[in-house]
Every structure is written in structure tokens, then in C-alpha cells.
Scaffold this active site. Structure first.
Site, mmCIF file in Angstrom:
data_model
loop_
_atom_site.group_PDB
_atom_site.id
_atom_site.type_symbol
_atom_site.label_atom_id
_atom_site.label_comp_id
_atom_site.label_asym_id
_atom_site.label_seq_id
_atom_site.Cartn_x
_atom_site.Cartn_y
_atom_site.Cartn_z
ATOM 1 N NE ARG A 182 3.344 -4.022 2.157
ATOM 2 C CZ ARG A 182 4.494 -3.432 1.764
ATOM 3 N NH1 ARG A 182 4.566 -2.113 1.587
ATOM 4 N NH2 ARG A 182 5.560 -4.168 1.527
ATOM 5 C CB SER A 232 3.076 -10.254 4.778
ATOM 6 O OG SER A 232 4.312 -10.443 4.150
ATOM 7 C CD GLU A 302 1.164 -6.617 4.320
ATOM 8 O OE1 GLU A 302 2.182 -6.574 5.040
ATOM 9 O OE2 GLU A 302 1.208 -6.813 3.093
#
Ligand SMILES: Cc1cc2nc3c(=O)[nH]c(=O)nc-3n(C[C@H](O)[C@H](O)[C@H](O)COP(=O)(O)OP(=O)(O)OC[C@H]3O[C@@H](n4cnc5c(N)ncnc54)[C@H](O)[C@@H]3O)c2cc1C
Length: 318
Positions: A182, A232, A302
Site C-alpha cells: 500500500r 481498511s 492506510e
């Protein structure tokens, strides 16, 4: 009305109005433009229809030292309640072009990744199916090195076209973006992804479309549905799951104002209606504190914390 101001509005207004290929909105609520449905107004919200208009906007940003943020579908971002000074821009028009030549797919940054996955699958090309089950533009996915079910965008990305803040265009390979979990080296910069080139494999169209439908069904069973969220909240720590750690801390279902840690998934915060950014942040801080105390693991967001939210997050860690 934006509560934060860059102070250059009177100068910027006529200059923005003079740029062709731009839709300009003043004091636009950011809550309308993100999946969390949270955030105050930004001074200027722009829809930018082509490279020339984007370069002209970037020149103004540099000239007037105006805060600038590019936005995709707003599915991985939390905007502050007080809104943002300066400009938030979304790509459209020319940035929605899709070209398929053999196994090479050139996709504009504003296209929905899910749509690109479906259209390439229908054309008998495979590789993007696992990346079709979450809301994302092509540009946002490249910036985040988005991934799902063991596939990341880097696995199929051959190259990306970028526009630097000084208006210089360049093309980089996937490796040159230094993609990790990510993350890419675009994060923390103001460089904009304008296009992605994917190298896919030849497959069977019906099977590829069926795989997309099956993966999407599975995906939506595991996530809270019908309620605003940004997927998330934290990255998974190496070898573990942020959701499991939060669950072990007995935080599932915990609420702050209109925000709640999803009772279904410990790594998702939902906006049950009228949640403020500070409600979400309060839960994030509590999740970080609890997981640190119990497991000695530091959770890393995130979700992108925009404007002052990033400062509050960093200050609380000290
Ligand atoms: C229900 C749900 C499920 C999700 N599941 C997943 C998942 O399985 N896997 C996963 O990886 N993510 C998932 N996410 C998070 C999110 O979908 C991804 O991070 C997605 O790639 C973000 O794309 P976006 O276009 O919405 O970007 P935005 O949220 O609009 O922006 C995110 C960041 O990207 C930057 N950005 C956007 N466009 C560009 C561009 N053209 N050039 C440069 N920078 C840009 C923005 O400035 C911002 O910093 C999920 C989100 C939701 C709401």
C-alpha cells in the site's frame, strides 16, 4: 463556507475562470466527494478535463503557493471537519480514455479500476480481476499500490505517465515507483498519475467475468455494506491482521460520536450518520493505543489523513 482560507481567492478566481477545460466550484463540501461522507468545504473544487488544463492549474498552484490535493474516488481519504484551504482537483474528460491494443491496456487515471477490469475481462484479457472489488480510480490505485486477494497493481502495471508539480510530464516503470505494501514513492509528493499502462494475459472472457463476479460477491460478504466507510483504516502489520489485533483488544463496535468500529470488521470504521473526522480520529487513536499497549505493535494508517488530521495523528504519537 470553507473555514480555512489560502488567502489568495480574489487573485485565483479570475485566473481559474480563464482556463479552458475546467469545472470550478467554490466552497465545495468534501463530504460529497469521499466514501466516508465526512469533511468540510474546500475553497476550490475543480474537475480537470485534460493535460493542458492540469498543467495550467499546477502553474497557478506554484505561482500562488496554493495548497493542492488530487482526488480519485475519495475511497481512501479522511478530510478534516474544517475543510481544506486551496484546491482539491478531480480528473475527468481526457483522463477517462481506455485503449486496448493486443495485451497492452492504456487507461486514463480517472477511470474506475473496476470498470477497466470488467472491460478488459470482456475483451478476453486477464490480470485485473482481483482488483475489481473495491472503489478506486486507476490513478488512486497506482498511487496506493492497491491490492486484493494477493494481487497488487504493481503485478500488472507496465508503466505510468506522471505530471510533476512544475508541469513536467514523464513516464516511469512500475519498479521505478518502488511499490511496497500500500505504498509507492509518489506518496508525500505532489506528482500526479495521469495514465497507467497494464500488460495483461490472454484468457477466456466468460471465465474472467465470472471470476470478477465471484470475487466481488465474496468481498462484499466480508465488509460492512450500506454504510459509509473507507475500507481498511490501518495497514496490516507484517505477518498479522490489524482487524484481528483490534478485535483482540475488544474494540469492535466501539463508537465515538457518529463513527463506530464496525462490529463486522475490526479494521473498518463506519460513519453511521453525521460522523465528524475527529470522531473517526478518536477511534483511530484509541485503536493505536490499545494495540500498542497489548501487543507492542504500532498500527500505521492506510487511510490518507488530509490537512491538519495528519498533524494531530503525528502529535499524539509523541
Ligand atoms: C469498501 C472499501 C473497500 C476497500 N478495499 C480495498 C482493498 O481491498 N484493497 C485496497 O488496496 N484498497 C481498498 N480500499 C481503499 C481504496 O479503495 C484504495 O486505496 C483505492 O486505490 C483509492 O483510490 P481512489 O481513487 O479512491 O483514491 P482517493 O481515495 O481519492 O485518494 C487516495 C490518495 O491517492 C491520491 N491520488 C488519487 N488519484 C491520484 C492521481 N491520479 N495521481 C496521484 N495521486 C492520486 C490522493 O491524493 C490521495 O492521497 C477500499 C475502500 C473501500 C471504501
Amino acid at each position: 463556507m470553507a473555514t480555512e482560507s489560502s488567502g489568495v481567492a480574489p487573485v485565483l478566481a479570475p485566473k481559474l475562470a480563464a482556463i479552458a477545460g475546467l469545472v470550478v466550484c467554490r466552497d465545495e463540501p468534501l463530504a460529497k466527494h469521499c466514501t466516508f461522507q465526512i469533511g468540510g468545504a474546500v475553497e476550490w473544487y475543480l474537475e480537470v478535463e485534460g493535460t493542458a488544463a492540469l498543467a495550467a492549474v499546477l502553474a497557478l498552484v506554484v505561482e500562488h503557493e496554493t495548497p493542492f490535493q488530487i482526488l480519485g474516488l475519495g475511497s481512501n481519504i479522511l478530510f478534516p471537519d474544517a475543510g481544506l484551504p486551496g484546491i482539491v482537483a478531480r480528473l475527468s474528460g481526457d483522463f477517462r480514455r481506455l485503449e486496448i491494443a493486443g495485451t497492452t491496456v492504456t487507461a486514463g487515471a480517472a477511470l474506475s479500476l473496476a470498470q477497466v477490469a470488467r472491460r478488459t475481462a470482456q475483451a478476453g484479457l486477464v490480470g485485473l480481476e482481483a482488483l475489481s472489488g473495491f472503489p478506486s480510480t486507476v490513478g488512486g490505485a497506482v498511487y496506493m499500490n492497491a491490492g486484493c486477494y494477493g494481487t497488487e497493481i504493481r503485478d500488472v502495471l507496465a508503466s505510468a505517465a506522471l505530471l510533476d508539480p512544475d508541469g513536467t510530464g514523464r513516464r516511469v516503470t512500475a519498479e521505478e515507483l518502488e511499490p511496497g505494501y500500500r505504498e509507492t514513492n509518489l506518496q508525500g509528493t505532489s506528482t500526479i498519475v495521469t495514465e497507467a499502462v497494464f500488460e495483461l494475459a490472454v484468457g477466456e472472457a466468460a471465465a474472467a467475468v465470472a471470476r470478477i463476479d465471484e470475487l466481488n460477491r465474496r468481498r462484499w460478504q466480508s465488509l460492512p455494506s450500506g454504510v459509509a466507510n473507507a475500507g481498511s483504516i490501518f495497514k496490516n502489520p507484517p505477518g498479522d491482521y490489524a482487524g484481528r489485533l483490534v478485535d483482540e483488544c475488544a474494540l469492535k463496535g466501539r463508537a465515538s460520536g457518529g463513527a463506530r468500529i464496525s462490529p463486522r470488521h475490526g479494521n473498518v470504521i463506519v460513519n453511521e450518520g453525521g460522523a465528524k473526522a475527529l470522531d473517526v480520529l478518536a477511534l483511530m487513536l484509541e485503536m493505536r493505543r490499545s494495540v500498542r499497549e497489548r501487543f507492542g505493535i504500532e498500527l500505521v494508517p492506510e487511510v490518507i489523513l488530509a490537512g491538519r488530521l495528519a498533524e494531530i495523528w503525528r502529535a499524539d504519537a509523541a
